[in-house]
Design a protein around this motif. Structure first.
Motif, PDB file in Angstrom:
ATOM      1  N   VAL A 167       1.139  -1.049   0.457  1.00 14.98           N
ATOM      2  CA  VAL A 167      -0.230   0.059   0.343  1.00 14.98           C
ATOM      3  C   VAL A 167       1.010   1.480   0.203  1.00 14.98           C
ATOM      4  O   VAL A 167       0.762   2.256  -0.664  1.00 14.98           O
ATOM      5  CB  VAL A 167      -1.056   0.289   0.965  1.00 14.98           C
ATOM      6  CG1 VAL A 167      -1.805   1.405   1.953  1.00 14.98           C
ATOM      7  CG2 VAL A 167      -2.240  -0.969   0.905  1.00 14.98           C
ATOM      8  N   ASN A 168       1.976   0.770   0.656  1.00 11.50           N
ATOM      9  CA  ASN A 168       3.037   2.216   1.091  1.00 11.50           C
ATOM     10  C   ASN A 168       4.147   2.500  -0.533  1.00 11.50           C
ATOM     11  O   ASN A 168       3.683   3.492  -1.034  1.00 11.50           O
ATOM     12  CB  ASN A 168       4.236   2.484   1.803  1.00 11.50           C
ATOM     13  CG  ASN A 168       3.812   2.794   3.324  1.00 11.50           C
ATOM     14  OD1 ASN A 168       3.806   0.849   3.874  1.00 11.50           O
ATOM     15  ND2 ASN A 168       2.999   2.607   3.862  1.00 11.50           N
ATOM     16  N   PHE A 169       3.818   1.352  -1.266  1.00 17.06           N
ATOM     17  CA  PHE A 169       4.491   1.648  -2.470  1.00 17.06           C
ATOM     18  C   PHE A 169       3.403   2.325  -3.771  1.00 17.06           C
ATOM     19  O   PHE A 169       3.710   3.102  -4.313  1.00 17.06           O
ATOM     20  CB  PHE A 169       4.893   0.249  -2.741  1.00 17.06           C
ATOM     21  CG  PHE A 169       6.298  -0.687  -2.545  1.00 17.06           C
ATOM     22  CD1 PHE A 169       7.623   0.432  -2.664  1.00 17.06           C
ATOM     23  CD2 PHE A 169       6.472  -1.752  -1.961  1.00 17.06           C
ATOM     24  CE1 PHE A 169       8.789  -0.177  -2.165  1.00 17.06           C
ATOM     25  CE2 PHE A 169       7.555  -1.802  -1.762  1.00 17.06           C
ATOM     26  CZ  PHE A 169       8.505  -1.470  -2.336  1.00 17.06           C
ATOM     27  N   ALA A 170       2.276   1.801  -3.780  1.00 17.05           N
ATOM     28  CA  ALA A 170       1.933   2.288  -4.626  1.00 17.05           C
ATOM     29  C   ALA A 170       1.474   4.243  -4.610  1.00 17.05           C
ATOM     30  O   ALA A 170       0.618   4.359  -5.184  1.00 17.05           O
ATOM     31  CB  ALA A 170      -0.308   1.749  -4.270  1.00 17.05           C
ATOM     32  N   GLU A 171       1.822   4.212  -3.429  1.00 21.76           N
ATOM     33  CA  GLU A 171       1.518   5.641  -2.926  1.00 21.76           C
ATOM     34  C   GLU A 171       2.404   6.317  -3.955  1.00 21.76           C
ATOM     35  O   GLU A 171       3.202   7.520  -4.477  1.00 21.76           O
ATOM     36  CB  GLU A 171       1.778   6.144  -1.435  1.00 21.76           C
ATOM     37  CG  GLU A 171       2.074   8.037  -0.701  1.00 21.76           C
ATOM     38  CD  GLU A 171       2.531   7.909   0.193  1.00 21.76           C
ATOM     39  OE1 GLU A 171       2.693   9.445  -0.153  1.00 21.76           O
ATOM     40  OE2 GLU A 171       2.363   7.054   1.023  1.00 21.76           O
TER      41      GLU A 171
END
Length: 312
Positions: A167-171
């Motif tokens: 989810v952090n990577f998606a940001e």
């Protein structure tokens, strides 16, 4: 911007990582990780990533697969040591390491700082700590093959699936690091939780046939146990529960609050979450052999006892 490397080149890069930084893994396991399609996974889940971003994603994927597969039947003490050391390298309190299990992490830290910021990396590290908390909570249930309560299962599975870092990577790959106060908005927090759950239920659906009799922390097996129904019926119930979460996810993405000057960044972030969900399914259904039974599938047989020729 699309990745510059071809699929063949990504496979070569990951093969080199396996031969050099992961030499402690048994040869059979390294071969299975090549058929897992780590590069495919990164590309499918983050199709908007640049080459540099995708390199960091795949570097993390390979390390995370190794931890998850090697230490799922480990002890709480061992997992606490791994968590403490991993976070020390990612936080930069320890700069370099000769310990094979952590060799990729100082490099990963530098890559992530070049792509994001200390603020973002702190969130990523928090997500990784959540994962380690989850897999530690799994241990007594998994080792004793005792089913948790439904509420315990939901809480543990959300953390242990290790999707919060993704989810952090998606940001990150939007190119805009959102402020903590924006990411902490209740709607974005719920979308993050739902993303973890949706990917978890999908993973459980595809792996239940391998885990039956060997594990209990799987939504299909939980449904079979709690509802006292057949596996066929349990699969249907698991899909129905997945679809409830998906419906809520879709509603939230279609009714986002106004984030003002950060609206474009938030919209790109949420779009990447949706692409990640779709990409995971495509990778699982068409490109990986991780959930296949046999010599090219999951390395659980070789790593079940968590015994590697490497110290944690």
């Amino acid at each position: 911007m699309q990745p510059i490397l071809t699929l063949k080149q990504w496979k070569k890069k990951i093969s080199e990582w396996l031969e050099n930084e992961y030499s402690f893994l048994p040869e059979k396991v390294k071969k299975k990780y090549l058929t897992t399609g780590v590069g495919h996974a990164g590309g499918c889940m983050f199709p908007n990533a640049s080459e540099a971003q995708l390199t960091a994603v795949c570097r993390f994927f390979l390390w995370a697969f190794t931890i998850d597969d090697s230490f799922e039947f480990s002890t709480v003490d061992e997992l606490q040591i791994i968590c403490r050391k991993a976070l020390a390298y990612l936080q930069g309190t320890v700069a370099n390491t000769d310990e094979p299990l952590y060799q990729h992490l100082p490099t990963l830290r530098e890559e992530l700082l070049q792509l994001g910021s200390e603020e973002w990396l702190n969130r990523f590290n928090t997500s990784l700590a959540i994962y380690f908390d989850g897999i530690q909570q799994e241990i007594p249930f998994r080792k004793n093959l005792v089913f948790p309560s439904w509420d315990q299962f939901i809480s543990i599975r959300e953390k242990a699936v290790n999707v919060y870092p993704l989810v952090n990577f998606a940001e990150l790959i939007t190119g805009t690091v959102l402020p903590d106060e924006v990411v902490a908005h209740p709607v974005l927090q719920e979308l993050a939780r739902l993303t973890c759950r949706i990917l978890s239920w999908s993973n459980d659906y595809f792996s239940a046939h391998m885990e039956k009799g060997n594990d209990v922390l799987n939504i299909v097996l939980m449904m079979e146990h709690l509802e006292q129904c057949s596996m066929e019926e349990a699969y249907k119930k698991a899909v129905a529960f997945h679809d409830q979460d998906l419906a809520r996810y879709c509603y939230l993405t279609e009714h986002l609050p106004d984030f003002g000057t950060y609206a474009a960044g938030v919209n790109a972030y949420v779009q990447n979450l949706s692409l990640m969900i779709h990409g995971y399914l495509y990778w699982t259904l068409t490109l990986t052999k991780r959930y296949s039974v046999g010599t090219t599938g999951h390395p659980s047989g070789e790593l079940k006892d968590g015994k590697l020729s490497v110290n944690v």
